[in-house]
Write a protein that holds these residues in place. Structure first.
Motif, PDB file in Angstrom:
ATOM      1  N   ASP A 128       0.334  -1.001   0.073  1.00 11.19           N
ATOM      2  CA  ASP A 128       0.177  -0.020  -0.233  1.00 11.19           C
ATOM      3  C   ASP A 128       0.761   1.529   0.096  1.00 11.19           C
ATOM      4  O   ASP A 128       0.595   2.692   0.480  1.00 11.19           O
ATOM      5  CB  ASP A 128      -1.086   0.212   1.337  1.00 11.19           C
ATOM      6  CG  ASP A 128      -0.393  -0.330   2.588  1.00 11.19           C
ATOM      7  OD1 ASP A 128       0.889  -0.444   2.534  1.00 11.19           O
ATOM      8  OD2 ASP A 128      -1.265  -0.117   3.498  1.00 11.19           O
ATOM      9  N   PRO A 130       2.142   2.904  -2.865  1.00  8.28           N
ATOM     10  CA  PRO A 130       1.888   3.740  -3.234  1.00  8.28           C
ATOM     11  C   PRO A 130       0.548   4.953  -2.861  1.00  8.28           C
ATOM     12  O   PRO A 130       0.418   6.221  -2.900  1.00  8.28           O
ATOM     13  CB  PRO A 130       1.046   3.730  -4.548  1.00  8.28           C
ATOM     14  CG  PRO A 130       1.872   2.332  -4.161  1.00  8.28           C
ATOM     15  CD  PRO A 130       2.035   1.931  -3.352  1.00  8.28           C
ATOM     16  N   GLU A 131      -0.200   4.592  -2.393  1.00  7.16           N
ATOM     17  CA  GLU A 131      -2.041   5.392  -1.164  1.00  7.16           C
ATOM     18  C   GLU A 131      -1.616   5.727  -0.707  1.00  7.16           C
ATOM     19  O   GLU A 131      -1.490   6.700  -0.256  1.00  7.16           O
ATOM     20  CB  GLU A 131      -2.509   3.829  -1.057  1.00  7.16           C
ATOM     21  CG  GLU A 131      -3.726   3.263  -2.639  1.00  7.16           C
ATOM     22  CD  GLU A 131      -2.348   2.285  -3.550  1.00  7.16           C
ATOM     23  OE1 GLU A 131      -2.516   1.685  -4.497  1.00  7.16           O
ATOM     24  OE2 GLU A 131      -1.382   1.576  -2.713  1.00  7.16           O
ATOM     25  N   GLN A 132       0.118   5.674   0.607  1.00 11.25           N
ATOM     26  CA  GLN A 132       0.196   5.994   0.994  1.00 11.25           C
ATOM     27  C   GLN A 132       0.969   7.427   1.110  1.00 11.25           C
ATOM     28  O   GLN A 132       1.100   8.517   1.495  1.00 11.25           O
ATOM     29  CB  GLN A 132       0.590   5.323   2.168  1.00 11.25           C
ATOM     30  CG  GLN A 132       0.438   4.213   2.698  1.00 11.25           C
ATOM     31  CD  GLN A 132       1.550   3.569   4.174  1.00 11.25           C
ATOM     32  OE1 GLN A 132       2.535   4.546   4.433  1.00 11.25           O
ATOM     33  NE2 GLN A 132       1.727   2.408   4.531  1.00 11.25           N
ATOM     34  N   LEU A 134       0.220   9.650  -1.419  1.00 10.63           N
ATOM     35  CA  LEU A 134      -0.129  10.234  -2.416  1.00 10.63           C
ATOM     36  C   LEU A 134      -1.292  10.690  -1.690  1.00 10.63           C
ATOM     37  O   LEU A 134      -1.710  11.993  -1.291  1.00 10.63           O
ATOM     38  CB  LEU A 134      -0.999   9.165  -3.487  1.00 10.63           C
ATOM     39  CG  LEU A 134      -0.726   9.177  -4.667  1.00 10.63           C
ATOM     40  CD1 LEU A 134      -1.863   7.941  -5.413  1.00 10.63           C
ATOM     41  CD2 LEU A 134      -0.021  10.227  -5.509  1.00 10.63           C
ATOM     42  N   ALA A 135      -1.749   9.969  -0.416  1.00  7.98           N
ATOM     43  CA  ALA A 135      -2.452  10.608   0.314  1.00  7.98           C
ATOM     44  C   ALA A 135      -1.932  11.139   1.770  1.00  7.98           C
ATOM     45  O   ALA A 135      -2.371  12.735   2.031  1.00  7.98           O
ATOM     46  CB  ALA A 135      -2.777   9.388   1.820  1.00  7.98           C
ATOM     47  N   ALA A 157       0.952  11.511  -9.352  1.00  9.24           N
ATOM     48  CA  ALA A 157       0.228  10.447 -10.505  1.00  9.24           C
ATOM     49  C   ALA A 157       0.669  10.318 -11.867  1.00  9.24           C
ATOM     50  O   ALA A 157       0.106   9.249 -12.140  1.00  9.24           O
ATOM     51  CB  ALA A 157      -0.989  11.476 -10.405  1.00  9.24           C
ATOM     52  N   CYS A 161       0.625   6.536 -12.526  1.00  8.33           N
ATOM     53  CA  CYS A 161      -1.181   6.059 -13.534  1.00  8.33           C
ATOM     54  C   CYS A 161      -0.788   6.478 -14.847  1.00  8.33           C
ATOM     55  O   CYS A 161      -1.286   5.814 -15.195  1.00  8.33           O
ATOM     56  CB  CYS A 161      -1.738   6.638 -13.122  1.00  8.33           C
ATOM     57  SG  CYS A 161      -2.031   6.985 -11.118  1.00  8.33           S
ATOM     58  N   GLU A 203      -9.808   9.445 -13.010  1.00  7.17           N
ATOM     59  CA  GLU A 203      -9.494  10.317 -11.454  1.00  7.17           C
ATOM     60  C   GLU A 203      -7.833  10.965 -11.763  1.00  7.17           C
ATOM     61  O   GLU A 203      -7.238  11.795 -11.491  1.00  7.17           O
ATOM     62  CB  GLU A 203      -8.742   8.722 -10.947  1.00  7.17           C
ATOM     63  CG  GLU A 203     -10.075   7.815 -10.216  1.00  7.17           C
ATOM     64  CD  GLU A 203     -10.615   7.177 -11.085  1.00  7.17           C
ATOM     65  OE1 GLU A 203     -11.716   6.994 -10.441  1.00  7.17           O
ATOM     66  OE2 GLU A 203      -9.770   7.075 -12.042  1.00  7.17           O
ATOM     67  N   ARG A 277       2.381  -3.390 -11.263  1.00 10.72           N
ATOM     68  CA  ARG A 277       0.498  -2.820 -10.264  1.00 10.72           C
ATOM     69  C   ARG A 277       0.371  -4.179 -12.651  1.00 10.72           C
ATOM     70  O   ARG A 277      -0.209  -4.534 -12.599  1.00 10.72           O
ATOM     71  CB  ARG A 277       0.487  -2.665 -10.680  1.00 10.72           C
ATOM     72  CG  ARG A 277       0.953  -2.449  -8.771  1.00 10.72           C
ATOM     73  CD  ARG A 277       0.309  -1.223  -8.097  1.00 10.72           C
ATOM     74  NE  ARG A 277       0.791  -0.633  -6.528  1.00 10.72           N
ATOM     75  CZ  ARG A 277       0.101  -0.719  -5.449  1.00 10.72           C
ATOM     76  NH1 ARG A 277      -1.310   0.630  -6.354  1.00 10.72           N
ATOM     77  NH2 ARG A 277       0.007   0.034  -5.077  1.00 10.72           N
TER      78      ARG A 277
END
Length: 336
Positions: A128, A130-132, A134-135, A157, A161, A203, A277
């Protein structure tokens, strides 16, 4: 009439680099070409009889024997990938000289070269991460002198992405974002002059819209021109290589994930995460090749092979498998 065969190797190297510049390589790549050419040429100058200063080395002195001796010395302290890169640079150099009528033939086929190992992917570690990242970056940090989370998230991003390289990010124009809502895409000036188009999901599109709106508030809407750089610094000037690297490094620090970034792959780790991914979600090597702008299918295949290895490791770590292994070890009849 001036005869280029009378020119020194160092002058011909600069002519070659000028010709290569029309392909729009990055300054970093051009400097790597120059370094490989001059380093081997200096060794070749010591191999001729009598030895010569580098600037006095004539091109006709670069015989197969001299080039083999120079490359043998060049290779001794270096990794196979570095030797392979230098060999390819010299092969291109001699091909340029042959085409220009400066030399009659290319001696490089007579010079051995190691097989270059394909570089292994270096994605961010942690499922997790990448999500951490970005957040954390999306939150305004009061410790920053001039926070701009919309710009920072847009940079991350685009790499996470869309899989863009550092040089590709710097080359983006505002007008590189094209298409109608729902069919948005980013037009990328890829490595080696190979353009490609990467789809932009809603997104990512919204992240870029938010960034451009924040930029217009900061510097005025007239500064957001289609031909202007997409990514700018806090003064509204186009981001440069060092500034972009520093920005990504600071994002890692703010998110507290610096220990999850592979060494030597700071921004590239984001691109490798994108590709890994894709492979994990079932993309083929051909699809990965098109999206990342690889020159060969072999480079894209490494992501699938790494993912297959990771899947095998996950299965091996499964607690049920470990229990089954203990059961089999305890019951000889189960092995018969």
């Amino acid at each position: 009439m001036h005869d280029k065969r009378d020119e020194s190797v160092t002058l011909l190297i600069e002519e070659f680099l000028t010709a290569r510049a029309t392909r729009k390589p990055s300054p970093h790549t051009l400097e790597a070409y120059r370094r490989d050419l001059r380093t081997v040429a200096a060794l070749a100058a010591e191999e001729v009889s009598p030895p010569l200063p580098l600037d006095a080395l004539p091109v006709e002195a670069l015989t197969p024997r001299v080039m083999r001796a120079a490359f043998a010395r060049f290779a001794a302290p270096r990794a196979a990938a570095s030797v392979h890169r230098a060999w390819s640079t010299w092969n291109s150099f001699f091909s340029f000289l042959v085409a220009d009528g400066v030399v009659a033939g290319n001696p490089m086929p007579a010079v051995g070269r190691p097989r270059a190992p394909l570089p292994q992917p270096k994605p961010l570690r942690g499922a997790d991460t990448p999500e951490q990242l970005l957040a954390a970056v999306a939150r305004e940090d009061g410790r920053q002198r001039d926070p701009w989370p919309q710009r920072d998230v847009a940079v991350l991003a685009l790499a996470l992405c869309a899989g863009l390289r550092l040089s590709e990010l710097l080359a983006l124009r505002v007008g590189s974002l094209a298409g109608r809502p729902g069919e948005r895409r980013v037009e990328v000036a890829g490595k080696g002059g190979r353009p490609r188009v990467v789809p932009v999901e809603p997104e990512l599109d919204q992240v870029l819209v938010d960034y451009l709106e924040s930029r217009a508030r900061r510097f005025g809407s007239r500064t957001v021109r289609p031909d202007g750089a997409l990514l700018v610094d806090r003064r509204g000037e186009p981001l440069r290589r060092g500034g972009l690297q520093y920005l990504v490094e600071s994002c890692y620090r703010r998110a507290g994930v610096g220990d999850r970034v592979p060494r030597g792959a700071r921004l590239h780790a984001l691109r490798h995460t994108f590709a890994t991914r894709l492979a994990e979600d079932g993309a083929s090597a051909a699809e990965i090749m098109r999206l990342l702008g690889h020159a060969s299918l072999a480079s894209s295949q490494t992501y699938i092979e790494v993912t297959a290895g990771q899947q095998r490791d996950a299965v091996r770590a499964n607690r049920t498998n470990r229990a089954l292994a203990a059961l089999v070890a305890a019951d000889p009849a189960a092995r018969s």
